[in-house]
Design a protein around this motif. Structure first.
Motif, PDB file in Angstrom:
ATOM      1  N   GLY A 129       0.791  -1.228   0.000  1.00 27.28           N
ATOM      2  CA  GLY A 129       0.000   0.000   0.000  1.00 27.28           C
ATOM      3  C   GLY A 129       0.822   1.275   0.000  1.00 27.28           C
ATOM      4  O   GLY A 129       0.285   2.355   0.210  1.00 27.28           O
ATOM      5  N   VAL A 130       2.116   1.175  -0.230  1.00 29.28           N
ATOM      6  CA  VAL A 130       2.984   2.350  -0.244  1.00 29.28           C
ATOM      7  C   VAL A 130       3.058   2.897  -1.663  1.00 29.28           C
ATOM      8  O   VAL A 130       3.317   2.162  -2.605  1.00 29.28           O
ATOM      9  CB  VAL A 130       4.398   2.010   0.270  1.00 29.28           C
ATOM     10  CG1 VAL A 130       5.334   3.206   0.154  1.00 29.28           C
ATOM     11  CG2 VAL A 130       4.333   1.537   1.717  1.00 29.28           C
ATOM     12  N   THR A 131       2.797   4.197  -1.801  1.00 34.62           N
ATOM     13  CA  THR A 131       2.947   4.858  -3.094  1.00 34.62           C
ATOM     14  C   THR A 131       4.242   5.659  -3.095  1.00 34.62           C
ATOM     15  O   THR A 131       4.687   6.142  -2.051  1.00 34.62           O
ATOM     16  CB  THR A 131       1.763   5.798  -3.393  1.00 34.62           C
ATOM     17  OG1 THR A 131       1.666   6.763  -2.342  1.00 34.62           O
ATOM     18  CG2 THR A 131       0.463   5.026  -3.517  1.00 34.62           C
ATOM     19  N   LEU A 132       4.816   5.767  -4.280  1.00 35.36           N
ATOM     20  CA  LEU A 132       6.106   6.441  -4.425  1.00 35.36           C
ATOM     21  C   LEU A 132       6.016   7.506  -5.505  1.00 35.36           C
ATOM     22  O   LEU A 132       5.372   7.311  -6.529  1.00 35.36           O
ATOM     23  CB  LEU A 132       7.176   5.419  -4.823  1.00 35.36           C
ATOM     24  CG  LEU A 132       7.335   4.221  -3.906  1.00 35.36           C
ATOM     25  CD1 LEU A 132       8.204   3.164  -4.558  1.00 35.36           C
ATOM     26  CD2 LEU A 132       7.916   4.659  -2.582  1.00 35.36           C
ATOM     27  N   LYS A 133       6.703   8.636  -5.265  1.00 38.77           N
ATOM     28  CA  LYS A 133       6.813   9.692  -6.265  1.00 38.77           C
ATOM     29  C   LYS A 133       8.240  10.212  -6.230  1.00 38.77           C
ATOM     30  O   LYS A 133       8.844  10.295  -5.162  1.00 38.77           O
ATOM     31  CB  LYS A 133       5.854  10.842  -5.965  1.00 38.77           C
ATOM     32  CG  LYS A 133       4.405  10.500  -6.170  1.00 38.77           C
ATOM     33  CD  LYS A 133       3.528  11.710  -5.949  1.00 38.77           C
ATOM     34  CE  LYS A 133       2.076  11.308  -6.092  1.00 38.77           C
ATOM     35  NZ  LYS A 133       1.183  12.414  -5.770  1.00 38.77           N
ATOM     36  N   ALA A 134       8.754  10.556  -7.396  1.00 44.32           N
ATOM     37  CA  ALA A 134      10.112  11.080  -7.476  1.00 44.32           C
ATOM     38  C   ALA A 134      10.091  12.465  -8.098  1.00 44.32           C
ATOM     39  O   ALA A 134       9.335  12.730  -9.037  1.00 44.32           O
ATOM     40  CB  ALA A 134      10.978  10.141  -8.309  1.00 44.32           C
ATOM     41  N   HIS A 135      10.915  13.345  -7.535  1.00 44.91           N
ATOM     42  CA  HIS A 135      11.064  14.702  -8.059  1.00 44.91           C
ATOM     43  C   HIS A 135      12.547  14.998  -8.197  1.00 44.91           C
ATOM     44  O   HIS A 135      13.342  14.601  -7.335  1.00 44.91           O
ATOM     45  CB  HIS A 135      10.439  15.720  -7.105  1.00 44.91           C
ATOM     46  CG  HIS A 135       8.991  15.491  -6.854  1.00 44.91           C
ATOM     47  ND1 HIS A 135       8.533  14.682  -5.847  1.00 44.91           N
ATOM     48  CD2 HIS A 135       7.892  15.941  -7.499  1.00 44.91           C
ATOM     49  CE1 HIS A 135       7.211  14.655  -5.871  1.00 44.91           C
ATOM     50  NE2 HIS A 135       6.800  15.404  -6.866  1.00 44.91           N
ATOM     51  N   VAL A 136      12.910  15.681  -9.264  1.00 43.75           N
ATOM     52  CA  VAL A 136      14.292  16.101  -9.452  1.00 43.75           C
ATOM     53  C   VAL A 136      14.317  17.608  -9.218  1.00 43.75           C
ATOM     54  O   VAL A 136      13.604  18.372  -9.871  1.00 43.75           O
ATOM     55  CB  VAL A 136      14.816  15.749 -10.857  1.00 43.75           C
ATOM     56  CG1 VAL A 136      16.269  16.174 -11.007  1.00 43.75           C
ATOM     57  CG2 VAL A 136      14.683  14.254 -11.109  1.00 43.75           C
ATOM     58  N   LEU A 137      15.132  18.020  -8.247  1.00 42.02           N
ATOM     59  CA  LEU A 137      15.154  19.406  -7.793  1.00 42.02           C
ATOM     60  C   LEU A 137      16.556  20.001  -7.901  1.00 42.02           C
ATOM     61  O   LEU A 137      17.533  19.276  -8.064  1.00 42.02           O
ATOM     62  CB  LEU A 137      14.691  19.479  -6.333  1.00 42.02           C
ATOM     63  CG  LEU A 137      13.364  18.792  -6.011  1.00 42.02           C
ATOM     64  CD1 LEU A 137      13.173  18.699  -4.507  1.00 42.02           C
ATOM     65  CD2 LEU A 137      12.217  19.533  -6.664  1.00 42.02           C
ATOM     66  N   GLN A 138      16.624  21.323  -7.778  1.00 38.00           N
ATOM     67  CA  GLN A 138      17.890  22.045  -7.689  1.00 38.00           C
ATOM     68  C   GLN A 138      17.790  23.032  -6.544  1.00 38.00           C
ATOM     69  O   GLN A 138      16.704  23.495  -6.199  1.00 38.00           O
ATOM     70  CB  GLN A 138      18.169  22.839  -8.967  1.00 38.00           C
ATOM     71  CG  GLN A 138      18.632  22.031 -10.131  1.00 38.00           C
ATOM     72  CD  GLN A 138      18.891  22.922 -11.331  1.00 38.00           C
ATOM     73  OE1 GLN A 138      17.976  23.476 -11.898  1.00 38.00           O
ATOM     74  NE2 GLN A 138      20.152  23.051 -11.701  1.00 38.00           N
ATOM     75  N   GLU A 139      18.947  23.355  -5.968  1.00 42.04           N
ATOM     76  CA  GLU A 139      18.990  24.399  -4.950  1.00 42.04           C
ATOM     77  C   GLU A 139      19.075  25.749  -5.644  1.00 42.04           C
ATOM     78  O   GLU A 139      19.816  25.913  -6.610  1.00 42.04           O
ATOM     79  CB  GLU A 139      20.203  24.214  -4.041  1.00 42.04           C
ATOM     80  CG  GLU A 139      20.098  22.994  -3.163  1.00 42.04           C
ATOM     81  CD  GLU A 139      21.299  22.828  -2.247  1.00 42.04           C
ATOM     82  OE1 GLU A 139      22.369  23.411  -2.531  1.00 42.04           O
ATOM     83  OE2 GLU A 139      21.163  22.108  -1.252  1.00 42.04           O
ATOM     84  N   LYS A 140      18.294  26.705  -5.147  1.00 46.64           N
ATOM     85  CA  LYS A 140      18.315  28.063  -5.679  1.00 46.64           C
ATOM     86  C   LYS A 140      18.425  29.012  -4.496  1.00 46.64           C
ATOM     87  O   LYS A 140      17.649  28.909  -3.547  1.00 46.64           O
ATOM     88  CB  LYS A 140      17.041  28.348  -6.467  1.00 46.64           C
ATOM     89  CG  LYS A 140      16.978  29.751  -7.023  1.00 46.64           C
ATOM     90  CD  LYS A 140      15.694  29.974  -7.801  1.00 46.64           C
ATOM     91  CE  LYS A 140      15.650  31.389  -8.308  1.00 46.64           C
ATOM     92  NZ  LYS A 140      14.395  31.663  -9.021  1.00 46.64           N
ATOM     93  N   THR A 141      19.408  29.898  -4.543  1.00 46.20           N
ATOM     94  CA  THR A 141      19.582  30.880  -3.477  1.00 46.20           C
ATOM     95  C   THR A 141      18.834  32.152  -3.857  1.00 46.20           C
ATOM     96  O   THR A 141      19.008  32.672  -4.964  1.00 46.20           O
ATOM     97  CB  THR A 141      21.073  31.192  -3.255  1.00 46.20           C
ATOM     98  OG1 THR A 141      21.747  29.963  -2.951  1.00 46.20           O
ATOM     99  CG2 THR A 141      21.265  32.164  -2.105  1.00 46.20           C
ATOM    100  N   VAL A 142      17.984  32.621  -2.943  1.00 44.04           N
ATOM    101  CA  VAL A 142      17.246  33.870  -3.147  1.00 44.04           C
ATOM    102  C   VAL A 142      17.548  34.802  -1.990  1.00 44.04           C
ATOM    103  O   VAL A 142      17.869  34.365  -0.883  1.00 44.04           O
ATOM    104  CB  VAL A 142      15.723  33.637  -3.252  1.00 44.04           C
ATOM    105  CG1 VAL A 142      15.388  32.798  -4.463  1.00 44.04           C
ATOM    106  CG2 VAL A 142      15.171  32.984  -2.007  1.00 44.04           C
ATOM    107  N   GLU A 143      17.463  36.083  -2.263  1.00 39.71           N
ATOM    108  CA  GLU A 143      17.686  37.079  -1.217  1.00 39.71           C
ATOM    109  C   GLU A 143      16.441  37.931  -1.090  1.00 39.71           C
ATOM    110  O   GLU A 143      15.952  38.493  -2.071  1.00 39.71           O
ATOM    111  CB  GLU A 143      18.897  37.948  -1.548  1.00 39.71           C
ATOM    112  CG  GLU A 143      19.278  38.873  -0.414  1.00 39.71           C
ATOM    113  CD  GLU A 143      20.590  39.595  -0.656  1.00 39.71           C
ATOM    114  OE1 GLU A 143      20.783  40.637  -0.034  1.00 39.71           O
ATOM    115  OE2 GLU A 143      21.402  39.104  -1.458  1.00 39.71           O
ATOM    116  N   GLU A 144      15.915  37.989   0.120  1.00 41.97           N
ATOM    117  CA  GLU A 144      14.734  38.793   0.416  1.00 41.97           C
ATOM    118  C   GLU A 144      15.032  39.644   1.632  1.00 41.97           C
ATOM    119  O   GLU A 144      15.396  39.116   2.686  1.00 41.97           O
ATOM    120  CB  GLU A 144      13.522  37.905   0.680  1.00 41.97           C
ATOM    121  CG  GLU A 144      13.116  37.055  -0.505  1.00 41.97           C
ATOM    122  CD  GLU A 144      12.031  36.045  -0.149  1.00 41.97           C
ATOM    123  OE1 GLU A 144      11.705  35.886   1.044  1.00 41.97           O
ATOM    124  OE2 GLU A 144      11.523  35.400  -1.079  1.00 41.97           O
ATOM    125  N   ALA A 145      14.914  40.947   1.481  1.00 42.58           N
ATOM    126  CA  ALA A 145      15.165  41.890   2.571  1.00 42.58           C
ATOM    127  C   ALA A 145      16.541  41.667   3.197  1.00 42.58           C
ATOM    128  O   ALA A 145      16.703  41.712   4.407  1.00 42.58           O
ATOM    129  CB  ALA A 145      14.059  41.801   3.627  1.00 42.58           C
TER     130      ALA A 145
END
Length: 151
Positions: free
Chosen positions: A23-39
């Motif tokens: 009953g276990v479902t699996l999902k995969a995502h491919v991500l990247q790190e992005k640096t943002v600057e706020e205030a």
């Protein structure tokens, strides 16, 4: 290039037949790190991978959820590292350097060089990444990650 990589990874799939049977479902995502600057404050965000070039790192986020009525026991998630990538690191992961036959922490593995001499395994030698989950309660979810670099 990355679009093909993502499709390849999803098509090759996570080797988790027993988990899915529980009953276990699996999902995969491919991500990247992005640096943002706020205030004036810098933050690192994980965003869907976009334009990836050789040398860039991506993060595979493998999400799981137990939609069954019983705990899923002894769940093993195994993901091959595509040939276009070089493994960098993984949270609590065991790795294989022999095509998925055996798994251990990277520092304990050895590989043979072309001349037959044994050397300590390096991240570039990793072919598969594995996580062993003792139990996933009904309704519970989580994720595991590993970083890889585009060759």
């Amino acid at each position: 290039m990355l679009k093909k990589l993502i499709v390849s990874m999803l098509a090759s799939g996570l080797l988790a037949g027993a988990a899915q049977a529980q009953g276990v479902t699996l999902k995969a995502h491919v991500l990247q790190e992005k640096t943002v600057e706020e205030a004036g404050v810098k933050r690192v965000l994980l965003v869907p991978a976009g334009n990836v070039t050789p040398g860039d790192e991506v993060i595979y986020d493998l999400s799981y959820a137990n939609g069954g009525a019983k705990p899923a026991e002894q769940v093993v998630l195994t993901n091959p590292v595509p040939a276009t990538l070089e493994y960098v690191s993984g949270d609590s992961a065991l790795v294989s350097v022999d095509g998925g036959k055996t798994f251990a922490v990277l520092t304990s593995l050895k590989v043979a060089d072309a001349d037959g001499t044994q050397r300590p395994a390096a991240p570039k030698d990793v072919t598969h990444v594995r996580w062993n989950l003792a139990s996933i309660a009904p309704g519970a979810s989580g994720h595991v990650l590993f970083k890889a670099r585009l060759k």
